[in-house]
Design a protein around this motif. Sequence first.
Motif, mmCIF file in Angstrom:
data_model
loop_
_atom_site.group_PDB
_atom_site.id
_atom_site.type_symbol
_atom_site.label_atom_id
_atom_site.label_comp_id
_atom_site.label_asym_id
_atom_site.label_seq_id
_atom_site.Cartn_x
_atom_site.Cartn_y
_atom_site.Cartn_z
ATOM 1 N N ALA A 18 -5.243 8.096 0.801
ATOM 2 C CA ALA A 18 -4.744 7.797 2.151
ATOM 3 C C ALA A 18 -4.233 6.364 2.201
ATOM 4 C CB ALA A 18 -5.864 7.968 3.168
ATOM 5 N N ASP A 19 -3.016 6.238 2.682
ATOM 6 C CA ASP A 19 -2.406 4.933 2.896
ATOM 7 C C ASP A 19 -2.729 4.545 4.334
ATOM 8 O OD1 ASP A 19 -0.625 2.813 3.240
ATOM 9 O OD2 ASP A 19 1.104 4.138 3.513
ATOM 10 N N ILE A 20 -3.592 3.584 4.482
ATOM 11 C CA ILE A 20 -4.071 3.219 5.818
ATOM 12 C C ILE A 20 -3.290 2.002 6.311
ATOM 13 C CG2 ILE A 20 -6.122 2.437 7.093
ATOM 14 C CD1 ILE A 20 -7.727 4.079 4.928
ATOM 15 N N LYS A 69 0.831 -1.208 0.000
ATOM 16 C CA LYS A 69 0.000 0.000 0.000
ATOM 17 C C LYS A 69 0.867 1.260 0.000
ATOM 18 C CE LYS A 69 -1.973 -1.323 3.805
ATOM 19 N NZ LYS A 69 -1.235 -2.593 3.954
ATOM 20 N N SER A 70 1.862 1.277 0.859
ATOM 21 C CA SER A 70 2.707 2.473 0.943
ATOM 22 C C SER A 70 3.526 2.640 -0.331
ATOM 23 C CB SER A 70 3.641 2.381 2.146
ATOM 24 O OG SER A 70 2.880 2.270 3.328
ATOM 25 N N THR A 71 3.947 1.527 -0.900
ATOM 26 C CA THR A 71 4.693 1.592 -2.155
ATOM 27 C C THR A 71 3.826 2.256 -3.225
ATOM 28 O OG1 THR A 71 5.751 -0.493 -1.543
ATOM 29 C CG2 THR A 71 5.999 0.211 -3.836
ATOM 30 N N PRO A 94 6.283 7.742 2.170
ATOM 31 C CA PRO A 94 6.075 6.918 3.363
ATOM 32 C C PRO A 94 7.180 5.887 3.527
ATOM 33 C CG PRO A 94 4.709 6.122 1.588
ATOM 34 C CD PRO A 94 5.407 7.355 1.067
ATOM 35 N N LYS A 95 7.287 5.389 4.727
ATOM 36 C CA LYS A 95 8.259 4.329 4.971
ATOM 37 C C LYS A 95 7.754 3.033 4.326
ATOM 38 C CE LYS A 95 10.629 2.055 8.723
ATOM 39 N NZ LYS A 95 10.638 1.847 10.158
ATOM 40 N N ILE A 96 8.652 2.362 3.660
ATOM 41 C CA ILE A 96 8.305 1.102 2.995
ATOM 42 C C ILE A 96 9.272 0.049 3.500
ATOM 43 C CG2 ILE A 96 8.375 -0.111 0.769
ATOM 44 C CD1 ILE A 96 7.681 2.697 -0.468
ATOM 45 N N PHE A 130 3.141 -4.022 9.611
ATOM 46 C CA PHE A 130 2.941 -2.808 10.415
ATOM 47 C C PHE A 130 4.047 -1.784 10.233
ATOM 48 C CE2 PHE A 130 0.389 -5.861 12.939
ATOM 49 C CZ PHE A 130 -0.831 -5.244 12.748
ATOM 50 N N THR A 131 4.535 -1.675 9.017
ATOM 51 C CA THR A 131 5.491 -0.607 8.741
ATOM 52 C C THR A 131 4.785 0.732 8.920
ATOM 53 O OG1 THR A 131 6.499 -2.015 7.103
ATOM 54 C CG2 THR A 131 7.086 0.300 7.017
ATOM 55 N N THR A 132 3.562 0.790 8.428
ATOM 56 C CA THR A 132 2.783 2.015 8.534
ATOM 57 C C THR A 132 1.889 1.912 9.766
ATOM 58 O OG1 THR A 132 2.717 2.098 6.135
ATOM 59 C CG2 THR A 132 1.153 3.503 7.308
ATOM 60 N N LEU A 133 1.975 2.899 10.634
ATOM 61 C CA LEU A 133 1.130 2.859 11.830
ATOM 62 C C LEU A 133 0.159 4.026 11.931
ATOM 63 C CD1 LEU A 133 3.640 1.356 14.350
ATOM 64 C CD2 LEU A 133 1.447 0.365 13.712
HETATM 65 MG MG LIG Z 1 2.703 0.729 4.696
#
Ligand SMILES: [Mg+2]
Length: 425
Positions: free
Chosen positions: A211-213, A171-173, A183-185, A190-193
């Motif tokens: 939005a990257d959830i 998702k973040s990618t 964003p951090k990839i 749970f890379t994205t919090l």
């Molecule tokens: Mg992510």
Amino acid sequence: MFVDRVKIHVKGGNGGNGMVSFYRAKYITHGGPDGGDGGKGGSVIFVGDESMNTLMDFRYKRHFKAENGEDGGKRNCFGKDGEDVIIKVPVGTVIREANSGKIMADIATAGEQKVLIRGGRGGKGNQHFATPTRQAPRYAEQGQVAKEYDVILELKLIADVGLIGFPNVGKSTLLSMVTNANPKIANYHFTTLSPNLGVVKGRHGDTFVLADIPGLVEGASEGVGLGHEFLRHVERTKVFIHVVDAAGIEGDDPVENVRKINQELAAYNPELLKRPQVIAANKMDIPQAEENLLRLKETYEKEGFAVYPISAATNRGLDELLQAVAELLKHYPEDIIFAEEYEEYDEVEVGREPFTIEEVDEHYFVVSGVGVEKMIGYTNIDTEKGFAFFQRYLKERGIIEALEAKGIQQGDTVRIYDLEFEFWK
Ligand SMILES: [Mg+2]
Ligand SMILES: Nc1nc2c(ncn2[C@@H]2O[C@H](COP(=O)(O)OP(=O)(O)OP(=O)(O)O)[C@@H](O)[C@H]2O)c(=O)[nH]1
């Protein structure tokens, strides 16, 4: 509604000091005072900028200081004024003083300027202090010290489109490829919090906020893995891009994975399944994804979901996906009303609500629960008092004890909503 929020530090420029000096020349030993005035310090000015959509830039630069005025010089030389610092913010940004939470400014229109901190006045040189009885004043004024504040910038955003799916599916990618967001990839769960936002600029000048959830997990609708927090974000988007790892790298079945996520959505709020959703079959650059794509199409197209093969990493299929989403948005009723972010709770009661602790990764613990969430919301742990309260709270509520029971060790990371810290006893 997403609240993009950052804390920054702003400081005005100090005024330059006035100078003490006396005129000196050959044969003149006792010249009059000729100390110049200090320059004025620069101001801190906020300006509304139409081309900005998020507060993302402030994640990388958080300190802003206007230039100091120069000190006055000999021979009536005035110090130079300091440069202002001009801080561009998106239209709709509210600026709050961090400790009190009080609103200092509200940038509502493009081009609107607000001088948040005036630069310090320059000090007067000693020539101003000469009087008939005191002709050689050894005194000059100091420059005025400018104010400084921690401020919170807050921007309320409606994200049009939400990226949903299991952790680690890309998702973040995807967000990073189609927007300016950074964003951090990483290749773990749970890379994205917390949600990352980006603005997609369509080919025809249409734009939408994506939005990257954070990744959902099974049981999210019952609160597992911060599920409730994340699902609340999902609830605030109009159209979903359901990202699935079509290569099934983690050994599970992509067809089932889509089903599981949709089951969580339905269990949390049945309305969510009525919102437009497209499936993005990601990681198509990996050979085994091809067969799964066929199965995804076969299963879900029948149910009315369009399935788009993409590879976020290599930018394949992204245009088609975004165009389809832009089209869905166009037909989306404008007047959807999202529920308010939080219900009002009684703080004292809420402080006693149960909490949960999960070890989501090695040496990484997540504490969640309505009580702690609320406590974090009203405690400013950057102040000494707030931090003391926070520590006391963790102790009194038995959170420290519970973390220890889970086997936490010195230096492990604890996350409580927005807050991440290392555990030291
Ligand atoms: Mg992510
Ligand atoms: N081969 C391949 N790998 C990808 C692709 N997209 C993402 N990845 C990789 O998958 C891993 C996870 O990517 P992220 O974008 O961090 O995944 P995420 O869904 O945001 O994960 P969470 O934030 O944990 O929910 C990273 O190692 C990426 O490099 C793709 O199209 N192909």
